[in-house]
Structures are given as C-alpha cells and as structure tokens.
Design a protein around this motif. Structure first.
Motif, PDB file in Angstrom:
ATOM      1  N   GLY A  76       0.837  -1.196   0.000  1.00  0.00           N
ATOM      2  CA  GLY A  76       0.000   0.000   0.000  1.00  0.00           C
ATOM      3  C   GLY A  76       0.867   1.240   0.000  1.00  0.00           C
ATOM      4  O   GLY A  76       1.684   1.428  -0.891  1.00  0.00           O
ATOM      5  N   THR A  77       0.714   2.063   1.016  1.00  0.00           N
ATOM      6  CA  THR A  77       1.498   3.297   1.089  1.00  0.00           C
ATOM      7  C   THR A  77       2.726   3.159   1.984  1.00  0.00           C
ATOM      8  O   THR A  77       3.469   4.117   2.162  1.00  0.00           O
ATOM      9  CB  THR A  77       0.626   4.452   1.641  1.00  0.00           C
ATOM     10  N   SER A  78       2.935   1.965   2.567  1.00  0.00           N
ATOM     11  CA  SER A  78       4.094   1.784   3.438  1.00  0.00           C
ATOM     12  C   SER A  78       5.030   0.721   2.874  1.00  0.00           C
ATOM     13  O   SER A  78       4.685  -0.042   1.985  1.00  0.00           O
ATOM     14  CB  SER A  78       3.647   1.404   4.848  1.00  0.00           C
ATOM     15  N   VAL A  79       6.229   0.696   3.426  1.00  0.00           N
ATOM     16  CA  VAL A  79       7.215  -0.290   3.031  1.00  0.00           C
ATOM     17  C   VAL A  79       7.470  -1.206   4.222  1.00  0.00           C
ATOM     18  O   VAL A  79       7.593  -0.748   5.353  1.00  0.00           O
ATOM     19  CB  VAL A  79       8.529   0.386   2.583  1.00  0.00           C
ATOM     20  N   CYS A  80       7.523  -2.486   3.956  1.00  0.00           N
ATOM     21  CA  CYS A  80       7.758  -3.489   4.974  1.00  0.00           C
ATOM     22  C   CYS A  80       9.221  -3.917   4.885  1.00  0.00           C
ATOM     23  O   CYS A  80       9.688  -4.305   3.817  1.00  0.00           O
ATOM     24  CB  CYS A  80       6.839  -4.686   4.716  1.00  0.00           C
ATOM     25  N   TYR A  81       9.946  -3.821   6.004  1.00  0.00           N
ATOM     26  CA  TYR A  81      11.354  -4.201   6.032  1.00  0.00           C
ATOM     27  C   TYR A  81      11.563  -5.399   6.931  1.00  0.00           C
ATOM     28  O   TYR A  81      10.960  -5.512   7.994  1.00  0.00           O
ATOM     29  CB  TYR A  81      12.225  -3.047   6.549  1.00  0.00           C
ATOM     30  N   CYS A  82      12.449  -6.297   6.480  1.00  0.00           N
ATOM     31  CA  CYS A  82      12.842  -7.430   7.307  1.00  0.00           C
ATOM     32  C   CYS A  82      14.229  -7.898   6.878  1.00  0.00           C
ATOM     33  O   CYS A  82      14.718  -7.532   5.811  1.00  0.00           O
ATOM     34  CB  CYS A  82      11.835  -8.576   7.202  1.00  0.00           C
ATOM     35  N   ILE A  83      14.837  -8.709   7.742  1.00  0.00           N
ATOM     36  CA  ILE A  83      16.142  -9.286   7.453  1.00  0.00           C
ATOM     37  C   ILE A  83      15.967 -10.371   6.394  1.00  0.00           C
ATOM     38  O   ILE A  83      15.038 -11.165   6.468  1.00  0.00           O
ATOM     39  CB  ILE A  83      16.752  -9.913   8.732  1.00  0.00           C
ATOM     40  N   ASP A  84      16.860 -10.411   5.414  1.00  0.00           N
ATOM     41  CA  ASP A  84      16.874 -11.505   4.446  1.00  0.00           C
ATOM     42  C   ASP A  84      17.662 -12.637   5.097  1.00  0.00           C
ATOM     43  O   ASP A  84      18.895 -12.583   5.194  1.00  0.00           O
ATOM     44  CB  ASP A  84      17.538 -11.061   3.144  1.00  0.00           C
ATOM     45  N   ALA A  85      16.970 -13.655   5.574  1.00  0.00           N
ATOM     46  CA  ALA A  85      17.588 -14.731   6.351  1.00  0.00           C
ATOM     47  C   ALA A  85      18.696 -15.445   5.583  1.00  0.00           C
ATOM     48  O   ALA A  85      19.728 -15.793   6.150  1.00  0.00           O
ATOM     49  CB  ALA A  85      16.524 -15.722   6.806  1.00  0.00           C
ATOM     50  N   LYS A  86      18.505 -15.649   4.303  1.00  0.00           N
ATOM     51  CA  LYS A  86      19.506 -16.353   3.497  1.00  0.00           C
ATOM     52  C   LYS A  86      20.810 -15.555   3.445  1.00  0.00           C
ATOM     53  O   LYS A  86      21.892 -16.104   3.664  1.00  0.00           O
ATOM     54  CB  LYS A  86      18.975 -16.591   2.081  1.00  0.00           C
ATOM     55  N   ILE A  87      20.711 -14.275   3.168  1.00  0.00           N
ATOM     56  CA  ILE A  87      21.898 -13.418   3.094  1.00  0.00           C
ATOM     57  C   ILE A  87      22.530 -13.272   4.474  1.00  0.00           C
ATOM     58  O   ILE A  87      23.751 -13.298   4.625  1.00  0.00           O
ATOM     59  CB  ILE A  87      21.542 -12.036   2.507  1.00  0.00           C
ATOM     60  N   TRP A  88      21.689 -13.121   5.515  1.00  0.00           N
ATOM     61  CA  TRP A  88      22.191 -13.004   6.892  1.00  0.00           C
ATOM     62  C   TRP A  88      23.066 -14.214   7.231  1.00  0.00           C
ATOM     63  O   TRP A  88      24.172 -14.080   7.744  1.00  0.00           O
ATOM     64  CB  TRP A  88      21.005 -12.909   7.851  1.00  0.00           C
ATOM     65  N   LYS A  89      22.583 -15.420   6.920  1.00  0.00           N
ATOM     66  CA  LYS A  89      23.333 -16.639   7.206  1.00  0.00           C
ATOM     67  C   LYS A  89      24.616 -16.705   6.384  1.00  0.00           C
ATOM     68  O   LYS A  89      25.654 -17.154   6.877  1.00  0.00           O
ATOM     69  CB  LYS A  89      22.458 -17.868   6.939  1.00  0.00           C
ATOM     70  N   GLN A  90      24.542 -16.252   5.143  1.00  0.00           N
ATOM     71  CA  GLN A  90      25.719 -16.257   4.276  1.00  0.00           C
ATOM     72  C   GLN A  90      26.821 -15.374   4.858  1.00  0.00           C
ATOM     73  O   GLN A  90      27.976 -15.791   4.950  1.00  0.00           O
ATOM     74  CB  GLN A  90      25.331 -15.769   2.878  1.00  0.00           C
ATOM     75  N   TYR A  91      26.474 -14.164   5.242  1.00  0.00           N
ATOM     76  CA  TYR A  91      27.473 -13.253   5.778  1.00  0.00           C
ATOM     77  C   TYR A  91      27.935 -13.673   7.170  1.00  0.00           C
ATOM     78  O   TYR A  91      29.107 -13.505   7.510  1.00  0.00           O
ATOM     79  CB  TYR A  91      26.969 -11.813   5.763  1.00  0.00           C
ATOM     80  N   LYS A  92      27.048 -14.240   7.946  1.00  0.00           N
ATOM     81  CA  LYS A  92      27.447 -14.752   9.255  1.00  0.00           C
ATOM     82  C   LYS A  92      28.513 -15.827   9.078  1.00  0.00           C
ATOM     83  O   LYS A  92      29.528 -15.835   9.780  1.00  0.00           O
ATOM     84  CB  LYS A  92      26.228 -15.306   9.996  1.00  0.00           C
ATOM     85  N   ALA A  93      28.312 -16.713   8.129  1.00  0.00           N
ATOM     86  CA  ALA A  93      29.285 -17.770   7.852  1.00  0.00           C
ATOM     87  C   ALA A  93      30.614 -17.184   7.362  1.00  0.00           C
ATOM     88  O   ALA A  93      31.688 -17.641   7.782  1.00  0.00           O
ATOM     89  CB  ALA A  93      28.723 -18.753   6.820  1.00  0.00           C
TER      90      ALA A  93
END
Length: 110
Positions: A76-93
């Motif tokens: 709608g008129t807002s943007v929903c933000y969240c962590i991309d779990a796949k990328i988070w795990k990749q960079y954590k590794a």
C-alpha cells in the motif's frame, strides 16, 4: 583517486568488504538490531526508533537493501522491512570463517 581493482581479490574478500561497508555506520547496526529483535516484517517508522531524520533513515535503509541484508516490500502506502535470512546466514558464515581462521598470538608488538 584511482579505480578499485576488485578483480585482484577473491569473491569472498569482495563480498566481505561489501558487507563490512554496509555495516560501517552505527545507524545501520541499530536498524539491523531492531529488525532482528522484532523478527517480523516491520512496517512502522524507524525514525522514532533511531532519532534520525526520515531522509537519513531512508538512506541507511537503502544501503542495507543494496547490500542485500534486508528486504523491503511495498504494501500500500508503506514499506515493509525485514532481514533476508539467506543473506544473513551467508554473511554470518563468511565472518565466522574469517575470524575463526585467524589466530593472533600475544606478542610484544609496537
């Protein structure tokens, strides 16, 4: 200033550098900590949480999104933000491997 010669470095080195650059601001760290703590698609305003101007907050969100660590979907008129779990795990590794592979022995240096 000369052009960066990223082809001289491994894919992993370039990925780690890009991620480190995306994390290289305390506001971005605060955004990530907040999104991880919420652990949902956040549609509210981060301006109140960070105490920064909307334009500044948007710029930090853009940097994190460009790095791929967060996702932003228009609802709608807002943007929903969240962590991309796949990328988070990749960079954590990547970072775990980097810090885990390096052992610094105490020495008299400098």
């Amino acid at each position: 200033m000369g052009a960066t010669k990223t082809d001289l470095f491994t894919k992993e080195q370039n990925e780690m550098a890009a991620m480190a650059k995306a994390l290289a601001h305390p506001a971005r760290i605060a955004i990530l900590q907040y999104l991880v703590k919420k652990n949902v698609c956040f549609t509210g305003t981060l301006v109140e949480e960070l105490g920064l101007a909307q334009a500044t907050t948007s710029q930090h969100l853009k940097e994190l999104k460009n790095a791929g660590i967060i996702q932003g979907n228009i609802e709608g008129t807002s943007v929903c933000y969240c962590i991309d779990a796949k990328i988070w795990k990749q960079y954590k590794a990547l970072f775990n491997s980097f810090f885990g592979d390096i052992e610094i022995k105490e020495q008299n240096c400098c």
